[in-house]
Design a protein around this motif. Structure first.
Motif, short mmCIF file in Angstrom:
data_model
loop_
_atom_site.label_atom_id
_atom_site.label_comp_id
_atom_site.label_asym_id
_atom_site.label_seq_id
_atom_site.Cartn_x
_atom_site.Cartn_y
_atom_site.Cartn_z
N TYR A 26 0.83 -1.19 0.00
CA TYR A 26 0.00 0.00 0.00
C TYR A 26 0.87 1.24 0.00
O TYR A 26 1.97 1.25 0.56
CB TYR A 26 -0.94 0.01 1.21
CG TYR A 26 -2.04 -1.01 1.06
CD1 TYR A 26 -3.24 -0.65 0.47
CD2 TYR A 26 -1.85 -2.32 1.45
CE1 TYR A 26 -4.25 -1.59 0.29
CE2 TYR A 26 -2.85 -3.27 1.28
CZ TYR A 26 -4.05 -2.89 0.69
OH TYR A 26 -5.03 -3.82 0.51
N ARG A 27 0.33 2.29 -0.60
CA ARG A 27 1.04 3.57 -0.70
C ARG A 27 0.10 4.68 -0.24
O ARG A 27 -1.07 4.72 -0.61
CB ARG A 27 1.45 3.82 -2.15
CG ARG A 27 2.20 5.12 -2.37
CD ARG A 27 2.54 5.32 -3.84
NE ARG A 27 3.45 4.28 -4.29
CZ ARG A 27 3.37 3.69 -5.48
NH1 ARG A 27 2.44 4.01 -6.34
NH2 ARG A 27 4.24 2.75 -5.80
N ALA A 36 4.18 7.38 2.36
CA ALA A 36 4.53 6.09 2.95
C ALA A 36 4.23 5.00 1.93
O ALA A 36 3.35 5.15 1.09
CB ALA A 36 3.72 5.85 4.22
N GLU A 37 4.97 3.89 2.05
CA GLU A 37 4.70 2.71 1.23
C GLU A 37 5.17 1.49 1.99
O GLU A 37 6.28 1.48 2.54
CB GLU A 37 5.41 2.80 -0.11
CG GLU A 37 5.00 1.69 -1.07
CD GLU A 37 5.53 1.89 -2.49
OE1 GLU A 37 5.89 0.87 -3.09
OE2 GLU A 37 5.56 3.03 -2.96
N SER A 38 4.30 0.45 2.03
CA SER A 38 4.64 -0.73 2.83
C SER A 38 3.80 -1.93 2.44
O SER A 38 2.66 -1.79 1.99
CB SER A 38 4.41 -0.43 4.32
OG SER A 38 4.77 -1.53 5.12
N PRO A 51 4.15 1.10 9.24
CA PRO A 51 5.29 1.12 10.17
C PRO A 51 6.06 2.44 10.01
O PRO A 51 6.22 2.94 8.89
CB PRO A 51 6.17 -0.04 9.72
CG PRO A 51 5.29 -0.90 8.87
CD PRO A 51 4.25 0.00 8.28
N LEU A 52 6.53 3.00 11.11
CA LEU A 52 7.27 4.26 11.05
C LEU A 52 8.45 4.20 10.07
O LEU A 52 8.74 5.18 9.40
CB LEU A 52 7.79 4.64 12.44
CG LEU A 52 6.78 5.28 13.37
CD1 LEU A 52 7.37 5.44 14.77
CD2 LEU A 52 6.31 6.61 12.83
N GLY A 53 9.09 3.06 9.99
CA GLY A 53 10.23 2.91 9.09
C GLY A 53 9.88 2.99 7.62
O GLY A 53 10.76 3.16 6.77
N ASP A 54 8.59 2.87 7.30
CA ASP A 54 8.13 2.94 5.91
C ASP A 54 7.47 4.28 5.58
O ASP A 54 6.88 4.45 4.52
CB ASP A 54 7.16 1.80 5.62
CG ASP A 54 7.83 0.44 5.63
OD1 ASP A 54 9.07 0.39 5.43
OD2 ASP A 54 7.14 -0.57 5.83
N PRO A 118 -3.72 0.41 -2.93
CA PRO A 118 -2.80 -0.68 -3.23
C PRO A 118 -1.85 -0.27 -4.36
O PRO A 118 -2.23 0.50 -5.24
CB PRO A 118 -3.69 -1.82 -3.66
CG PRO A 118 -5.09 -1.30 -3.74
CD PRO A 118 -5.11 0.09 -3.20
N VAL A 119 -0.64 -0.77 -4.29
CA VAL A 119 0.36 -0.51 -5.32
C VAL A 119 0.18 -1.55 -6.42
O VAL A 119 0.14 -2.75 -6.12
CB VAL A 119 1.79 -0.57 -4.74
CG1 VAL A 119 2.82 -0.40 -5.84
CG2 VAL A 119 1.95 0.48 -3.65
#
Length: 121
Positions: A26-27, A36-38, A51-54, A118-119
């Motif tokens: 997802y973006r 964000a993207e994860s 997640p914060l890292g993404d 969704p990507v």
């Protein structure tokens, strides 16, 4: 200045719907920029928590806004910033979620025009 924590979290519905995005990626975008993207989002009440890292930190600016959800706890907010555009309080997170909402710790969700999609493969 208003008293912190006085507002009820508007996204806090009585029934809790949990899910994990799994293999889907997802973006989150706003104003033409990826925020964000994860492939590791947690879905609660229809909101994807990234997640914060993404999340790209250059697009987040902490605010003084706080709201309270009766089951997740106290939410804090970020403005989403892209170039000269500012989307006030468009991202939120729970720095110290309740035990029932532990899955959203260290994660950020979006609203107010930030698109989460969704990507495409």
């Amino acid at each position: 200045m208003h008293a912190p924590y006085k507002h009820l979290h508007k996204r806090c519905a009585p029934s809790h719907v949990w899910g994990v995005s799994g293999t889907n990626r997802y973006r989150a975008t706003w104003n033409g920029a990826t925020i964000a993207e994860s492939s590791d989002t947690v879905v609660v009440e229809g909101n994807h928590y990234f997640p914060l890292g993404d999340v790209l930190p250059e697009h987040l600016r902490p605010t003084e806004t706080h709201t309270t959800c009766h089951w997740k706890g106290v939410a804090s907010y970020y403005d989403v910033v892209v170039a000269d555009g500012v989307n006030r309080d468009a991202a939120w997170y729970y720095p110290e979620p309740s035990a029932a909402a532990e899955a959203v710790r260290d994660r950020v969700a979006f609203w107010r025009g930030v698109k989460v999609e969704p990507v495409s493969a």
